[in-house]
Design a protein around this motif. Structure first.
Motif, PDB file in Angstrom:
ATOM      1  N   ARG A 166      44.790  29.341  33.838  1.00 60.42           N
ATOM      2  CA  ARG A 166      44.245  30.061  32.677  1.00 60.42           C
ATOM      3  C   ARG A 166      44.770  31.487  32.712  1.00 60.42           C
ATOM      4  O   ARG A 166      44.808  32.121  33.763  1.00 60.42           O
ATOM      5  CB  ARG A 166      42.713  30.033  32.702  1.00 60.42           C
ATOM      6  CG  ARG A 166      42.186  28.591  32.589  1.00 60.42           C
ATOM      7  CD  ARG A 166      40.679  28.564  32.688  1.00 60.42           C
ATOM      8  NE  ARG A 166      40.053  29.189  31.556  1.00 60.42           N
ATOM      9  CZ  ARG A 166      38.927  29.910  31.634  1.00 60.42           C
ATOM     10  NH1 ARG A 166      38.332  30.107  32.788  1.00 60.42           N
ATOM     11  NH2 ARG A 166      38.404  30.441  30.551  1.00 60.42           N
ATOM     12  N   GLU A 167      45.179  31.969  31.513  1.00 64.97           N
ATOM     13  CA  GLU A 167      45.858  33.268  31.471  1.00 64.97           C
ATOM     14  C   GLU A 167      44.877  34.434  31.512  1.00 64.97           C
ATOM     15  O   GLU A 167      43.932  34.495  30.701  1.00 64.97           O
ATOM     16  CB  GLU A 167      46.730  33.346  30.211  1.00 64.97           C
ATOM     17  CG  GLU A 167      47.591  34.605  30.206  1.00 64.97           C
ATOM     18  CD  GLU A 167      48.554  34.663  29.029  1.00 64.97           C
ATOM     19  OE1 GLU A 167      48.792  33.633  28.359  1.00 64.97           O
ATOM     20  OE2 GLU A 167      49.054  35.778  28.778  1.00 64.97           O
ATOM     21  N   VAL A 168      45.129  35.356  32.435  1.00 74.68           N
ATOM     22  CA  VAL A 168      44.299  36.559  32.560  1.00 74.68           C
ATOM     23  C   VAL A 168      44.562  37.450  31.335  1.00 74.68           C
ATOM     24  O   VAL A 168      45.700  37.682  30.946  1.00 74.68           O
ATOM     25  CB  VAL A 168      44.649  37.331  33.857  1.00 74.68           C
ATOM     26  CG1 VAL A 168      43.815  38.606  33.975  1.00 74.68           C
ATOM     27  CG2 VAL A 168      44.454  36.440  35.077  1.00 74.68           C
ATOM     28  N   GLY A 169      43.472  37.927  30.720  1.00 77.66           N
ATOM     29  CA  GLY A 169      43.608  38.795  29.547  1.00 77.66           C
ATOM     30  C   GLY A 169      43.725  38.018  28.253  1.00 77.66           C
ATOM     31  O   GLY A 169      43.747  38.606  27.167  1.00 77.66           O
ATOM     32  N   LYS A 170      43.790  36.670  28.357  1.00 72.01           N
ATOM     33  CA  LYS A 170      43.858  35.857  27.142  1.00 72.01           C
ATOM     34  C   LYS A 170      42.760  34.790  27.175  1.00 72.01           C
ATOM     35  O   LYS A 170      41.842  34.821  26.368  1.00 72.01           O
ATOM     36  CB  LYS A 170      45.241  35.206  27.041  1.00 72.01           C
ATOM     37  CG  LYS A 170      45.532  34.660  25.681  1.00 72.01           C
ATOM     38  CD  LYS A 170      46.997  34.306  25.551  1.00 72.01           C
ATOM     39  CE  LYS A 170      47.224  33.422  24.347  1.00 72.01           C
ATOM     40  NZ  LYS A 170      48.492  32.699  24.485  1.00 72.01           N
ATOM     41  N   ASP A 171      42.859  33.892  28.153  1.00 70.57           N
ATOM     42  CA  ASP A 171      41.823  32.858  28.277  1.00 70.57           C
ATOM     43  C   ASP A 171      40.552  33.415  28.918  1.00 70.57           C
ATOM     44  O   ASP A 171      39.483  32.821  28.816  1.00 70.57           O
ATOM     45  CB  ASP A 171      42.336  31.691  29.124  1.00 70.57           C
ATOM     46  CG  ASP A 171      43.584  31.068  28.514  1.00 70.57           C
ATOM     47  OD1 ASP A 171      43.640  30.994  27.275  1.00 70.57           O
ATOM     48  OD2 ASP A 171      44.496  30.701  29.257  1.00 70.57           O
ATOM     49  N   MET A 172      40.700  34.519  29.619  1.00 72.79           N
ATOM     50  CA  MET A 172      39.551  35.184  30.271  1.00 72.79           C
ATOM     51  C   MET A 172      39.953  36.632  30.531  1.00 72.79           C
ATOM     52  O   MET A 172      41.143  36.927  30.670  1.00 72.79           O
ATOM     53  CB  MET A 172      39.212  34.489  31.593  1.00 72.79           C
ATOM     54  CG  MET A 172      40.392  34.485  32.536  1.00 72.79           C
ATOM     55  SD  MET A 172      40.296  33.207  33.763  1.00 72.79           S
ATOM     56  CE  MET A 172      41.917  33.295  34.499  1.00 72.79           C
ATOM     57  N   ASP A 173      38.934  37.539  30.578  1.00 75.49           N
ATOM     58  CA  ASP A 173      39.251  38.947  30.853  1.00 75.49           C
ATOM     59  C   ASP A 173      39.637  39.129  32.309  1.00 75.49           C
ATOM     60  O   ASP A 173      40.587  39.843  32.633  1.00 75.49           O
ATOM     61  CB  ASP A 173      38.036  39.839  30.538  1.00 75.49           C
ATOM     62  CG  ASP A 173      37.819  39.943  29.038  1.00 75.49           C
ATOM     63  OD1 ASP A 173      38.811  39.815  28.293  1.00 75.49           O
ATOM     64  OD2 ASP A 173      36.660  40.122  28.608  1.00 75.49           O
ATOM     65  N   PHE A 174      38.842  38.503  33.180  1.00 78.47           N
ATOM     66  CA  PHE A 174      39.078  38.598  34.627  1.00 78.47           C
ATOM     67  C   PHE A 174      38.998  37.197  35.202  1.00 78.47           C
ATOM     68  O   PHE A 174      38.213  36.386  34.723  1.00 78.47           O
ATOM     69  CB  PHE A 174      37.999  39.459  35.305  1.00 78.47           C
ATOM     70  CG  PHE A 174      37.845  40.804  34.681  1.00 78.47           C
ATOM     71  CD1 PHE A 174      38.759  41.811  34.940  1.00 78.47           C
ATOM     72  CD2 PHE A 174      36.790  41.060  33.820  1.00 78.47           C
ATOM     73  CE1 PHE A 174      38.628  43.051  34.346  1.00 78.47           C
ATOM     74  CE2 PHE A 174      36.653  42.304  33.219  1.00 78.47           C
ATOM     75  CZ  PHE A 174      37.567  43.301  33.484  1.00 78.47           C
ATOM     76  N   PRO A 175      39.766  36.916  36.267  1.00 77.48           N
ATOM     77  CA  PRO A 175      39.635  35.600  36.903  1.00 77.48           C
ATOM     78  C   PRO A 175      38.219  35.392  37.412  1.00 77.48           C
ATOM     79  O   PRO A 175      37.576  36.338  37.894  1.00 77.48           O
ATOM     80  CB  PRO A 175      40.618  35.674  38.072  1.00 77.48           C
ATOM     81  CG  PRO A 175      41.558  36.765  37.727  1.00 77.48           C
ATOM     82  CD  PRO A 175      40.791  37.745  36.909  1.00 77.48           C
TER      83      PRO A 175
END
Ligand SMILES: Nc1ncnc2c1ncn2[C@@H]1O[C@H](COP(=O)(O)OP(=O)(O)OP(=O)(O)O)[C@@H](O)[C@H]1O
Length: 215
Positions: free
Chosen positions: A66-75
């Motif tokens: 999952r892409e950081v900053g796209k799918d989620m703000d932070f892992p």
């Protein structure tokens, strides 16, 4: 191979200064990955991009696909030591960690106390963190990073300020975390830490990453 963190064509500039110049690398699950390199070579900036603290200029970071900053703000499920851990100096170690744990509500008091013991500190210690030695603060920083049982740890110079005995204890702790199945990214200037702990090692040089050792 199961990839925990995938860094793909990562560039980061601050104004004219290009600090990451196309870093690409997959970090496998369940291993300790060392990142070495001279001062200013881009290790911390890379780690901050992985954590979502900095946005890359180009390229992307995937954590568990999952892409950081796209799918989620932070892992999710991540523990971090980057730069000096910022604790409130007037509170005890236990109170500092309880305050931080209250944000996520994952770690209860018993877990926090157990984690403090695990890093070799006393959860009942009344001394405020402002009066801790450098090594004690570093141990508390490690406790803060691991208290919520994260599966990914981003550790930038985690053993700084520890004496010989402390280094041995915390190295054993970090290896134990890897043996529990956690993935650990570890930046260090200490060759002993790298040799003893890391399954793979890569080097940053002027914003470019090269492989030093594969497991
Ligand atoms: N927020 C920022 N704004 C501008 N420049 C920055 C910023 N953060 C880092 N840099 C620059 O990026 C370059 C790489 O810094 P970085 O902290 O990643 O180095 P490092 O490899 O971690 O070094 P060290 O071994 O000293 O920790 C440096 O030239 C630094 O000045």
């Amino acid at each position: 191979m199961d990839v925990a963190v995938s860094v793909q064509g990562l560039y980061k500039s601050f104004g004219e200064d290009e600090v990451l110049k196309g870093v690409t690398r997959d970090f496998e699950e369940g291993k300790i990955h060392g990142i070495v390199g001279n001062n200013g070579s881009g290790k911390t900036v890379l780690m901050k991009c992985i954590c979502g603290f900095l946005r890359p200029t180009r390229g992307k970071v995937l954590v568990r696909y999952r892409e950081v900053g796209k799918d989620m703000d932070f892992p999710e499920n991540m523990g971090i030591i980057i730069e000096t851990p910022g604790f409130l100096p007037g509170l005890t170690g236990m109170k500092n960690l309880r305050l931080l744990a209250s944000l996520q509500k994952k770690a209860g008091n018993e877990t926090i106390a157990e984690t403090i013991r695990r890093v070799g500190l006393d959860p009942a210690l009344k001394k405020p963190v402002g009066k801790y030695s450098l090594g004690m603060r570093q141990r508390l920083g490690i406790a803060q990073a691991i208290m919520e049982n994260p599966s990914l740890l981003i550790l930038d110079e985690p053993l700084n300020g520890l004496d010989k005995h402390g280094v041995q204890e915390m190295r054993a702790l970090i290896k134990g975390l890897r043996d529990e199945g956690k993935t650990i990214l570890l930046a260090s200037h200490n060759q002993g830490d790298i040799d003893e702990l890391c399954d793979t090692v890569c080097e940053m040089d002027g914003g470019i990453m090269t492989m030093v050792r594969e497991s």
